[in-house]
Design a protein around this motif. Structure first.
Motif, mmCIF file in Angstrom:
data_model
loop_
_atom_site.group_PDB
_atom_site.id
_atom_site.type_symbol
_atom_site.label_atom_id
_atom_site.label_comp_id
_atom_site.label_asym_id
_atom_site.label_seq_id
_atom_site.Cartn_x
_atom_site.Cartn_y
_atom_site.Cartn_z
ATOM 1 N N TRP A 47 35.436 -6.894 34.256
ATOM 2 C CA TRP A 47 36.535 -7.557 34.945
ATOM 3 C C TRP A 47 36.357 -7.646 36.467
ATOM 4 O O TRP A 47 36.491 -8.730 37.056
ATOM 5 C CB TRP A 47 37.856 -6.891 34.582
ATOM 6 N N LEU A 50 33.885 -10.283 37.364
ATOM 7 C CA LEU A 50 34.330 -11.626 36.988
ATOM 8 C C LEU A 50 35.367 -12.152 37.975
ATOM 9 O O LEU A 50 35.369 -13.332 38.326
ATOM 10 C CB LEU A 50 34.907 -11.613 35.565
ATOM 11 N N VAL A 51 36.252 -11.257 38.414
ATOM 12 C CA VAL A 51 37.274 -11.675 39.382
ATOM 13 C C VAL A 51 36.624 -12.017 40.719
ATOM 14 O O VAL A 51 36.959 -13.029 41.348
ATOM 15 C CB VAL A 51 38.334 -10.556 39.553
ATOM 16 N N GLY A 54 35.297 -15.247 40.466
ATOM 17 C CA GLY A 54 36.292 -16.284 40.173
ATOM 18 C C GLY A 54 36.075 -16.979 38.849
ATOM 19 O O GLY A 54 36.422 -18.153 38.689
ATOM 20 N N ILE A 55 35.492 -16.259 37.869
ATOM 21 C CA ILE A 55 35.160 -16.950 36.611
ATOM 22 C C ILE A 55 35.686 -16.240 35.358
ATOM 23 O O ILE A 55 35.081 -16.366 34.304
ATOM 24 C CB ILE A 55 33.636 -17.113 36.465
ATOM 25 N N PRO A 56 36.788 -15.509 35.429
ATOM 26 C CA PRO A 56 37.193 -14.809 34.198
ATOM 27 C C PRO A 56 37.451 -15.735 33.024
ATOM 28 O O PRO A 56 37.043 -15.447 31.898
ATOM 29 C CB PRO A 56 38.463 -14.047 34.598
ATOM 30 N N GLU A 57 38.085 -16.853 33.280
ATOM 31 C CA GLU A 57 38.408 -17.730 32.149
ATOM 32 C C GLU A 57 37.160 -18.425 31.606
ATOM 33 O O GLU A 57 36.959 -18.508 30.393
ATOM 34 C CB GLU A 57 39.449 -18.761 32.567
ATOM 35 N N ALA A 58 36.317 -18.904 32.517
ATOM 36 C CA ALA A 58 35.082 -19.581 32.068
ATOM 37 C C ALA A 58 34.213 -18.603 31.272
ATOM 38 O O ALA A 58 33.658 -18.950 30.226
ATOM 39 C CB ALA A 58 34.315 -20.108 33.273
ATOM 40 N N TYR A 59 34.120 -17.372 31.768
ATOM 41 C CA TYR A 59 33.300 -16.371 31.069
ATOM 42 C C TYR A 59 33.880 -16.078 29.686
ATOM 43 O O TYR A 59 33.153 -16.007 28.692
ATOM 44 C CB TYR A 59 33.251 -15.088 31.895
#
Lengths: 170, 377
Positions: A47, A50-51, A54-59
């Motif tokens: 997490w 990813l934050v 800036g790609i938590p949703e894409a990942y």
């Protein structure tokens, strides 16, 4: 600082949408939950990075598709029931269409099924779908074409659903 | 493409409701502890593994970070002088799509009818799956859970008077998806956790008294005389309605079939409206609205709802606008990207619907409108 700060909120906001995609991919409520659990565990582990990127949703979305394809390669995930209910009883036409569509989706290859979900449920562009699937735009186009063709053969009674989708995929 | 998308959306709607945030965090902590315990050699190997896992071929490596749009800062809710609310919504800062200006992750913000927006930092945000908030039907009073006070608070927005519930309610007792209903005058608060089956309470915020509510019942409205509870009949429950006097007692009536959602108690004090549910497949709305007698449980009238745009997915019924019309919350499509939440007035006798308002929450189901309870999945 809590290394999972923001994770709960991210899951809260997106878990229902992700579960629906997982359900379309797996065709089974329990497998959909298993798939999402497995992916969210990885997302929780990574997490903070990813934050930062800036790609938590894409990942998350990409990991779910990859995990699904990987599972399908290793095990049979779905046993669609053999017989359709007869028309005119408890099920209305829309319900029968759903059952037929679910059974037809189950007979697609994992990548064909993924491309149908990405292009026609999540409404992603060919380029976005290609990024998630890790392939070229041309491959997405051909997979989409083959998937729709196969659905048309598997479920000719649903041809009305596929007609305008094929227009888009050309 | 639209027809295939709609069909996929219908199919996806059969997906189970899940709640995985805490599970994933706990699992991640366990895995982290296990990794640390594995020793430095193992840890080194895992660092490499994490690096590999994080590099997913084809992932948009150059994806732009999600950054809030820079705009005037949203102020915190002032102590007094706030006009009637239009709605409340939660903001999320790490999801795709437009991030609202001055985003605070998971936090509630309220929007007045004249468009002013305020953060509500005193309302609980993270650490719990659903943070309940309710708005009175006239938009002038809000109720929320205060982590600091470990209970509910009710605030009059114009005058600033705030009352705290007389009993503490630990977060763990709230359940996973607490539903909150506020009376029109803001005096009574009803909450239960409908899905996890924990007991609830009706709280008289002025007199400081409470009335326990049974588990498994969903509060649809509360007034100075009674709380109206409903049970849809899913998952093998017996469907029913229970208009429970605030003095306690009364008894539930059993309904002849399961319904999807119920309204508040009608102005006549003797009926509620309910959205019909097909007998098979389960959970599917059958397009009807039924007026139910709360004393006998019998269906008095059933009408097919007319006038909703194609693709509309009804979510819930709420308060009554007059003797014949009840509010209906709906989503205009099954798209996972849908961010519009539309309310309609539905005439329970003719079924005719007319649009009332369109809301644009960042995430549907994470917004609250006046007179409606905290949304339930």
């Amino acid at each position: 600082m809590d290394r999972h700060e923001g994770f709960r909120e991210f899951v809260l906001a997106r878990q229902q949408a992700l579960t629906r995609s997982a359900y379309l991919l797996t065709g089974d409520a329990h497998l959909a939950e298993d798939l999402l659990q497995s992916v969210l565990l990885n997302v929780a582990d990574h997490w903070p990075r990813l934050v930062r990127r800036g790609i938590p949703e894409a990942y998350t979305r990409k990991a779910m598709i990859n995990q699904y394809i990987s599972w399908r390669r290793r095990k049979h995930m779905e046993s669609p029931s053999a017989d359709l209910p007869e028309h005119g009883h408890a099920h209305d036409d829309a319900a029968v269409d759903r059952i037929v569509l679910r059974q037809a989706l189950a007979k697609l290859t994992p990548r064909q099924r993924a491309v149908i979900v990405l292009r026609f449920y999540e409404d992603l562009s060919e380029r976005e779908s290609a990024e998630i699937l890790g392939c070229s735009v041309g491959t997405v186009k051909s997979q989409t074409h083959h998937a729709l063709g196969r659905l048309r053969i598997l479920a000719p009674e649903l041809s009305k659903l596929f007609a305008d989708a094929e227009e888009v995929s050309r | 493409m639209n027809r295939l998308r709609e069909a996929l959306g219908e199919l996806a709607a059969d997906a189970p409701a899940v709640d995985l945030a805490d599970w994933a965090v706990e699992g991640s902590h366990r895995r982290r502890r296990a990794r640390l315990a594995a020793g430095s050699a193992g840890a080194m190997a895992l660092v490499v593994l994490v690096g590999v896992l994080l590099y997913v071929p084809g992932l948009p490596q150059d994806a732009k970070p999600i950054v809030a749009v820079q705009a005037a800062a949203v102020p915190d809710l002032p102590g007094r002088g706030v006009g009637p609310l239009s709605h409340a919504l939660r903001t999320f800062c790490h999801v795709g799509g437009p991030i609202p200006p001055d985003c605070r992750d998971g936090e509630w913000r309220v929007v007045t009818r004249s468009g002013e927006t305020y953060h509500v930092p005193q309302a609980m945000t993270s650490g719990h799956t659903f943070s309940p908030l309710a708005i009175s039907r006239d938009g002038r009073v809000i109720a929320y859970y205060s982590r600091q006070a470990a209970t509910f608070k009710v605030r009059d927005l114009a005058g600033g008077a705030e009352r705290t519930a007389p009993v503490t309610i630990p977060v763990t007792k709230l359940g996973r998806n607490p539903r909150l209903q506020l009376s029109d005058d803001g005096r009574y608060l009803a909450y239960t956790d409908y899905w996890s089956g924990k007991d609830g309470l009706v709280i008289d915020m002025r007199m400081g008294t409470t009335l326990p509510l049974p588990a498994g019942w969903d509060p649809r409205s509360v007034s100075g005389t009674a709380v109206t509870l409903a049970r849809s009949g899913l998952f093998g429950q017996r469907p029913g309605i229970w208009v429970m006097p605030l003095t306690g007692g009364g008894s539930p009536v059993t309904l002849g079939k399961a319904y999807k959602r119920f309204s508040a108690l009608a102005p006549d004090g003797a009926t509620v409206a309910a959205l019909g549910q097909a007998s098979a497949p389960m959970f599917v709305y059958d397009g009807t609205i039924t007026l139910l007698d709360t004393r006998t449980g019998r269906a008095k009238e059933t009408a097919t709802i007319r006038g909703l745009p194609e693709g509309t997915r009804p979510l819930d019924l709420g308060s009554w606008l007059n003797a014949a019309e009840v509010t209906l919350s709906a989503l205009p499509s099954t798209s996972w990207k849908e961010t519009r939440h539309i309310t309609y007035a539905v005439n329970v006798r003719t079924g005719q619907a007319r649009q009332l308002a369109i809301y644009h929450p960042q995430s549907v189901m994470h917004d609250v409108i006046p007179g409606a309870g905290t949304p339930a999945w």
